[in-house]
Scaffold this active site. Sequence first.
Site, PDB file in Angstrom:
ATOM      1  N   THR A 132     -10.657   9.866   3.005  1.00  0.00           N
ATOM      2  CA  THR A 132      -9.218  10.125   3.005  1.00  0.00           C
ATOM      3  C   THR A 132      -8.878  11.381   3.787  1.00  0.00           C
ATOM      4  O   THR A 132      -9.669  12.333   3.832  1.00  0.00           O
ATOM      5  CB  THR A 132      -8.674  10.258   1.569  1.00  0.00           C
ATOM      6  OG1 THR A 132      -7.263  10.436   1.603  1.00  0.00           O
ATOM      7  CG2 THR A 132      -9.316  11.433   0.838  1.00  0.00           C
ATOM      8  N   ARG A 133      -7.712  11.365   4.420  1.00  0.00           N
ATOM      9  CA  ARG A 133      -7.153  12.581   5.023  1.00  0.00           C
ATOM     10  C   ARG A 133      -5.756  12.832   4.458  1.00  0.00           C
ATOM     11  O   ARG A 133      -4.973  13.581   5.021  1.00  0.00           O
ATOM     12  CB  ARG A 133      -7.137  12.473   6.545  1.00  0.00           C
ATOM     13  CG  ARG A 133      -6.285  11.371   7.148  1.00  0.00           C
ATOM     14  CD  ARG A 133      -6.387  11.424   8.672  1.00  0.00           C
ATOM     15  NE  ARG A 133      -5.317  10.704   9.333  1.00  0.00           N
ATOM     16  CZ  ARG A 133      -5.411   9.490   9.851  1.00  0.00           C
ATOM     17  NH1 ARG A 133      -6.564   8.841   9.776  1.00  0.00           N
ATOM     18  NH2 ARG A 133      -4.395   8.914  10.453  1.00  0.00           N
ATOM     19  N   HIS A 137      -2.547   9.758  -4.415  1.00  0.00           N
ATOM     20  CA  HIS A 137      -1.310   9.219  -4.961  1.00  0.00           C
ATOM     21  C   HIS A 137      -1.627   7.964  -5.779  1.00  0.00           C
ATOM     22  O   HIS A 137      -2.784   7.537  -5.872  1.00  0.00           O
ATOM     23  CB  HIS A 137      -0.283   8.933  -3.863  1.00  0.00           C
ATOM     24  CG  HIS A 137      -0.807   8.114  -2.715  1.00  0.00           C
ATOM     25  ND1 HIS A 137      -1.084   6.770  -2.810  1.00  0.00           N
ATOM     26  CD2 HIS A 137      -1.110   8.480  -1.426  1.00  0.00           C
ATOM     27  CE1 HIS A 137      -1.516   6.325  -1.648  1.00  0.00           C
ATOM     28  NE2 HIS A 137      -1.554   7.333  -0.788  1.00  0.00           N
ATOM     29  N   HIS A 140      -3.650   5.091  -4.137  1.00  0.00           N
ATOM     30  CA  HIS A 140      -5.068   5.436  -4.017  1.00  0.00           C
ATOM     31  C   HIS A 140      -5.755   5.273  -5.372  1.00  0.00           C
ATOM     32  O   HIS A 140      -6.860   4.738  -5.463  1.00  0.00           O
ATOM     33  CB  HIS A 140      -5.229   6.866  -3.526  1.00  0.00           C
ATOM     34  CG  HIS A 140      -5.037   7.023  -2.055  1.00  0.00           C
ATOM     35  ND1 HIS A 140      -5.096   8.247  -1.417  1.00  0.00           N
ATOM     36  CD2 HIS A 140      -4.793   6.108  -1.081  1.00  0.00           C
ATOM     37  CE1 HIS A 140      -4.888   8.074  -0.127  1.00  0.00           C
ATOM     38  NE2 HIS A 140      -4.699   6.793   0.107  1.00  0.00           N
ATOM     39  N   ARG A 228      -5.715   0.584   4.566  1.00  0.00           N
ATOM     40  CA  ARG A 228      -4.774   0.068   5.562  1.00  0.00           C
ATOM     41  C   ARG A 228      -4.718   1.036   6.751  1.00  0.00           C
ATOM     42  O   ARG A 228      -4.555   2.226   6.589  1.00  0.00           O
ATOM     43  CB  ARG A 228      -3.384  -0.057   4.917  1.00  0.00           C
ATOM     44  CG  ARG A 228      -2.282  -0.478   5.867  1.00  0.00           C
ATOM     45  CD  ARG A 228      -0.932  -0.428   5.152  1.00  0.00           C
ATOM     46  NE  ARG A 228      -0.648   0.886   4.605  1.00  0.00           N
ATOM     47  CZ  ARG A 228      -0.169   1.908   5.321  1.00  0.00           C
ATOM     48  NH1 ARG A 228       0.070   1.748   6.614  1.00  0.00           N
ATOM     49  NH2 ARG A 228       0.050   3.077   4.752  1.00  0.00           N
ATOM     50  N   ASP A 229      -4.865   0.492   7.966  1.00  0.00           N
ATOM     51  CA  ASP A 229      -4.828   1.303   9.187  1.00  0.00           C
ATOM     52  C   ASP A 229      -5.783   2.490   9.072  1.00  0.00           C
ATOM     53  O   ASP A 229      -5.456   3.623   9.397  1.00  0.00           O
ATOM     54  CB  ASP A 229      -3.406   1.789   9.468  1.00  0.00           C
ATOM     55  CG  ASP A 229      -3.255   2.351  10.880  1.00  0.00           C
ATOM     56  OD1 ASP A 229      -4.012   1.915  11.770  1.00  0.00           O
ATOM     57  OD2 ASP A 229      -2.405   3.229  11.100  1.00  0.00           O
TER      58      ASP A 229
END
Length: 241
Positions: A132-133, A137, A140, A228-229
């Site tokens: 993660t960057r 939330h 997640h 996602r992405d």
Amino acid sequence: ELHGVLERMKLENGVTWTLPILYQVDEASAKIFQSNNTVLLTDENKKAHSILEVTQVYKMDLEYLAKKWFDTENTKHPGVAKLLKGGNYFIGGKIKLIKRSENPFSDYILTPKQNRYLFNKKGWTRIVGFHTRNVGHRVHEFIQLKALEQTHADGLLISPVIGPKKKGDFQTGPILESYKILINNYFPKSKAIIGGFCTYSRYSGPREAVFSAICRKNMGCSHFIIGRDHTGVGDFYKGIS
């Protein structure tokens, strides 16, 4: 080796490898490297961290490299912009670590060996990795808990990127604090740990997603969440997952 990664996503020995890791310099620097077989590498504070034994200095067409690497030559892509601003010479060789660079978040950074040791001490054999960057939330949280459930995993490695950011990215401190709150208050007890990944995003889309998975496998993870992405930017990899 580089052409193999760009064209086939494999190293010469056949191992899957999707992301070029390059040392880019300008022509003036390339001439210096050619005349020095051993180079001391330093950080932004001029503190030495590694020795590079130079075996090759080569030139590359940056437009070709950008197109193959990022699937675009558009300078609005941050990875392309950074690449095209650099020189078109690259240094190859063997690196020997002297001392790890100082990092204000070093308490959260574990080497692959340390990660595996920790998993072994905890008795974990099935571990889900999460790259993660962003700050943590509810989405997640849901994805991570669902992954633990579906894989029957022993634990979760939350692995935030700890390194340089682009403008608009969340900073490392808030990311770590958000996950500390999640782990301490909302996750099953002793089911999740934080282990920072000391790197920076190349925003290479699917290539970097696979690279991120390979790195977490090296850390000891048996499973990996692709978001996602994942490691994308803007609309450059829209619809690719």
